[in-house]
Motif scaffolding. Structure first.
Motif, PDB file in Angstrom:
ATOM      1  N   ASN A 124       4.459 124.292  56.119  1.00  0.00           N
ATOM      2  CA  ASN A 124       3.266 123.177  55.100  1.00  0.00           C
ATOM      3  C   ASN A 124       4.706 122.303  54.357  1.00  0.00           C
ATOM      4  O   ASN A 124       4.117 121.270  53.690  1.00  0.00           O
ATOM      5  N   GLY A 125       5.315 122.898  53.926  1.00  0.00           N
ATOM      6  CA  GLY A 125       5.600 122.279  52.255  1.00  0.00           C
ATOM      7  C   GLY A 125       6.363 120.917  52.996  1.00  0.00           C
ATOM      8  O   GLY A 125       6.813 119.849  52.211  1.00  0.00           O
ATOM      9  N   SER A 126       7.473 121.660  54.179  1.00  0.00           N
ATOM     10  CA  SER A 126       8.058 120.243  54.834  1.00  0.00           C
ATOM     11  C   SER A 126       7.185 118.912  55.350  1.00  0.00           C
ATOM     12  O   SER A 126       7.870 117.728  55.446  1.00  0.00           O
ATOM     13  N   ILE A 127       5.944 119.256  55.757  1.00  0.00           N
ATOM     14  CA  ILE A 127       4.948 118.677  56.325  1.00  0.00           C
ATOM     15  C   ILE A 127       4.156 117.186  55.477  1.00  0.00           C
ATOM     16  O   ILE A 127       4.698 116.305  55.233  1.00  0.00           O
ATOM     17  N   LYS A 128       4.692 117.920  53.716  1.00  0.00           N
ATOM     18  CA  LYS A 128       3.578 117.316  52.609  1.00  0.00           C
ATOM     19  C   LYS A 128       5.044 116.515  52.043  1.00  0.00           C
ATOM     20  O   LYS A 128       4.969 115.431  52.192  1.00  0.00           O
ATOM     21  N   VAL A 129       6.296 117.184  51.769  1.00  0.00           N
ATOM     22  CA  VAL A 129       7.859 116.229  51.850  1.00  0.00           C
ATOM     23  C   VAL A 129       7.885 115.619  53.370  1.00  0.00           C
ATOM     24  O   VAL A 129       7.934 113.655  52.737  1.00  0.00           O
ATOM     25  N   PHE A 130       7.658 115.075  53.707  1.00  0.00           N
ATOM     26  CA  PHE A 130       8.020 114.357  55.195  1.00  0.00           C
ATOM     27  C   PHE A 130       7.257 113.040  55.482  1.00  0.00           C
ATOM     28  O   PHE A 130       7.603 111.591  55.390  1.00  0.00           O
ATOM     29  N   ASN A 131       6.361 113.381  55.153  1.00  0.00           N
ATOM     30  CA  ASN A 131       4.961 112.765  55.142  1.00  0.00           C
ATOM     31  C   ASN A 131       4.560 111.778  53.776  1.00  0.00           C
ATOM     32  O   ASN A 131       3.969 110.632  53.766  1.00  0.00           O
ATOM     33  N   THR A 132       4.873 111.656  52.542  1.00  0.00           N
ATOM     34  CA  THR A 132       5.412 111.298  52.056  1.00  0.00           C
ATOM     35  C   THR A 132       6.161 110.471  51.440  1.00  0.00           C
ATOM     36  O   THR A 132       6.580 109.733  51.004  1.00  0.00           O
ATOM     37  N   ILE A 133       7.083 110.978  52.152  1.00  0.00           N
ATOM     38  CA  ILE A 133       8.311 109.451  52.394  1.00  0.00           C
ATOM     39  C   ILE A 133       7.847 108.748  53.476  1.00  0.00           C
ATOM     40  O   ILE A 133       8.313 108.234  53.309  1.00  0.00           O
TER      41      ILE A 133
END
Length: 174
Positions: free
Chosen positions: A118-127
């Protein structure tokens, strides 16, 4: 030699480690005063790919990509990254690869992806939304590996680049 023979029968990792140590011991005869200086290494690796010229085919591909970029018609990149994409990609990561200066290696990503998806999704989608790729993820640490010839000549070394595991993982998800 006995140690090498035993290792080759029981543990291949130990065999290669023992062989490397023997090779390192044999290679220590190089005089450190005559060894290439830091600026010589830097200059050598900096110039390695600077004379690279693109072929006509490569120029055409770059032109087409620039046209698509200008048309803003990249729908496949407009969708958000999903948990399934992250987990599927993490399972394909190769193990036993060197870690970059951030000390995060592939095994860490591979084994904690379920917890941090879930954290990875937030980081990657923000990028993806911001278009700002972390600078650290673009860096690489080059280590010279001796090929053959005169050990004092930097051109007789092959550069091995260790880059950030998170950056490679992000690009693999895409």
């Amino acid at each position: 030699m006995n140690e090498l023979e035993t290792a080759s029968q029981n543990d291949f990792n130990l065999f290669w480690k023992t062989l490397k140590n023997l090779t390192d011991d044999l290679n220590t005869e190089t005089n450190s005063e005559n060894a290439p200086k830091n600026h010589e290494w830097y200059s050598h690796f900096e110039q390695l790919h600077c004379d690279h010229h693109l072929s006509e085919e490569q120029e055409i591909i770059i032109g087409k990509l620039k046209q698509k970029e200008n048309s803003k018609n990249l729908n496949e990149l407009d969708t958000e990254i999903t948990i399934q994409e992250i987990i599927k990609t993490a399972k394909k990561i190769k193990s036993k690869k060197a870690a970059h200066s951030d000390k995060i290696n592939n095994e860490m990503i591979k084994y904690i992806v379920d917890i941090l998806a879930n954290g990875s999704i937030k980081v990657f989608n923000t990028i993806m939304k911001s278009g700002k790729f972390p600078t650290l993820w673009c860096e690489g640490l080059i280590s010279p590996i001796f090929k053959s010839g005169n050990k004092l000549d930097p051109s007789n070394y092959r550069g091995i680049c260790v880059s950030c595991s998170l950056g490679k993982f992000f690009c693999s998800v895409l």
